[in-house]
Design a protein around this motif. Structure first.
Motif: not given
Length: 193
Positions: A15, A45, A143-146, A158-159, A161, A185, A187-188
């Protein structure tokens, strides 16, 4: 060292809020160029800070000559420099307070004396400064979600689980290609090296 640090600094690895790319390069197809391109295209981000003393900018982002000159302490370093320089970069990151590094550079796990020596130097600096290391000789991680693509992967993940972890870069590439083509997708997505 690893037993003492089994869960230490994992937030910095999984993270991160800022990333420094040591060995960022403007030459296409080099580790530093591919890694910088992927970091920028991932949608991360936080700040992405390229480090290269010989260049003014990489892919339009101003570079810094060394880790000490970065405007902030990165949570994570991504290292794409020659193998002989990696231990020194890990030490510089550790002195700065960075707690995690992804080492994309190859040439460590070879069965040569030189490779073993380089790996021992890397691990010595990582232990001394308590820097969590992913790699060396790895494709990196996504880490697609980040929006984090700290990898040499030819395509984005792709994002999703499900987490995927493998030692094999060839397997990582094959699974990622299959997943992308079939809308699967993650998560990692992590290459251990």
């Amino acid at each position: 060292y690893w037993n003492k640090m089994s869960t230490s600094h994992l937030d910095s690895l999984f993270r991160p809020k800022s990333v420094a790319l040591i060995g960022a390069d403007s030459k296409p197809l080099t580790l530093g160029h591919v890694a910088m391109k992927n970091l920028l295209s991932g949608g991360f981000y936080g700040p992405i800070m390229p480090v290269n003393p010989k260049l003014q900018a990489v892919l339009g982002v101003l570079t810094h000559p060394d880790v000490a000159s970065l405007p902030i302490t990165p949570d994570m370093g991504v290292i794409a420099s020659p193998a002989e320089e990696v231990a020194g970069h890990v030490a510089a990151l550790g002195k700065r307070g960075t707690q995690a590094a992804v080492v994309l550079t190859s040439g460590f796990k070879a069965k040569t004396l030189a490779g073993r020596k380089l790996e021992a130097e890397l691990m010595e600096q990582a232990a001394k400064y308590q820097v969590r290391i992913l790699g060396p000789d790895c494709m990196g991680m996504l880490i697609p979600s980040a929006g984090l693509n700290a990898s040499l992967a030819p395509s984005k993940a792709q994002s999703g689980r499900v987490a995927f972890v493998s030692q094999s870069d060839a397997l990582c590439t094959a699974v990622l290609d299959h997943a992308t083509a079939n809308g699967i997708g993650f998560s990692h997505f992590i290459s251990l090296g």
